[in-house]
Design an enzyme around this catalytic site. Structure first.
Site, PDB file in Angstrom:
ATOM      1  N   GLU A 194      -4.848   1.385  -5.104  1.00  0.00           N
ATOM      2  CA  GLU A 194      -3.782   0.436  -5.813  1.00  0.00           C
ATOM      3  C   GLU A 194      -3.798   0.740  -7.226  1.00  0.00           C
ATOM      4  OE1 GLU A 194      -1.013  -1.200  -5.689  1.00  0.00           O
ATOM      5  OE2 GLU A 194      -1.523  -1.919  -3.677  1.00  0.00           O
ATOM      6  N   CYS A 253       0.845  -1.392   0.079  1.00  0.00           N
ATOM      7  CA  CYS A 253      -0.280   0.000   0.010  1.00  0.00           C
ATOM      8  C   CYS A 253       1.033   1.056  -0.084  1.00  0.00           C
ATOM      9  CB  CYS A 253      -0.958   0.046   1.165  1.00  0.00           C
ATOM     10  SG  CYS A 253      -2.034   1.271   1.139  1.00  0.00           S
TER      11      CYS A 253
END
Length: 221
Positions: free
Chosen positions: A104, A2
């Site tokens: 993402e 992340c």
């Protein structure tokens, strides 16, 4: 992994959701939180839960150069309990990193398509994090890293790894001030069932960290 996330809720909502008694100093919502920036975290100091800002990108207490933090924004849950940088933190320096979505990038034939990912039926949530205090040459820093794991069925279509999002009922347990064996902390994370996620495409505008406005989260038409 992340590498970007958001926190857009107002302060009162955060205080109520996480049962924090004291106001958050200098709270600022953000559409595009990036490594090296300050992130809102919650710890338990032994008496109560406290919310405050620390820098995203772990600088271990033993490090000589704070720049190491840019390489340590994530920690793999599979091995964190064994790594010198993380195992002591798994034992007693666990934190919540507060967010309401993360980004993402999904690789397709032409480009990496950014997606905004949220927890279904829950606006605010907490990543499982670790924190540390660093002091060197008269400088002091508090920093954190985010635990990650192999992608679940939903995330596999987007990326092979994902951040660990704690269920509501596990948040307080993660930051309890008791000392755990690092392996126990890993087993705790392994035992959780993460909530369902949703996702939608957003513009590559979010790719630039200095861009921080509603265009970051606007659905791609």
């Amino acid at each position: 992994m992340c590498g970007r996330f958001t926190l857009l809720a107002d302060e009162e909502e955060i205080l109520q959701t996480f049962d924090i008694k004291q106001p958050i100093t200098d709270y600022q919502p953000s559409f595009n939180i990036a490594p090296g920036q300050s992130v809102l975290t919650i710890i338990h100091d032994g008496k109560e839960k406290r919310a405050g800002y620390i820098r995203w990108g772990l600088v271990p207490s033993w490090a000589k150069d704070e720049k190491i933090g840019y390489k340590m924004i994530n920690a793999r849950n599979e091995t964190a309990h064994e790594k010198p940088s993380f195992k002591k933190l798994m034992a007693k320096k666990r934190c919540l990193i507060i967010a309401d979505s993360f980004y993402e990038w999904q690789q397709d034939a032409q480009q990496k398509q950014p997606k905004r990912i949220q927890v279904k039926d829950r606006e605010l949530f907490a990543f499982a994090g670790l924190w540390d205090k660093w002091e060197y040459a008269g400088k002091k820093l508090f920093t954190c890293t985010m635990l990650t794991t192999e992608a679940n069925d939903f995330m596999q279509k987007i990326h092979h790894r994902m951040p660990i999002i704690l269920p509501k009922e596990k948040q307080d347990e993660w930051i309890q001030p008791n000392t755990l064996h690092p392996k126990e902390a890993k087993q705790f994370i392994d035992s959780i069932q993460m909530d369902q996620l949703t996702a939608y495409d957003v513009s590559t505008y979010v790719n630039t960290a200095k861009n921080n406005d509603k265009n970051c989260i606007a659905p791609l038409v």
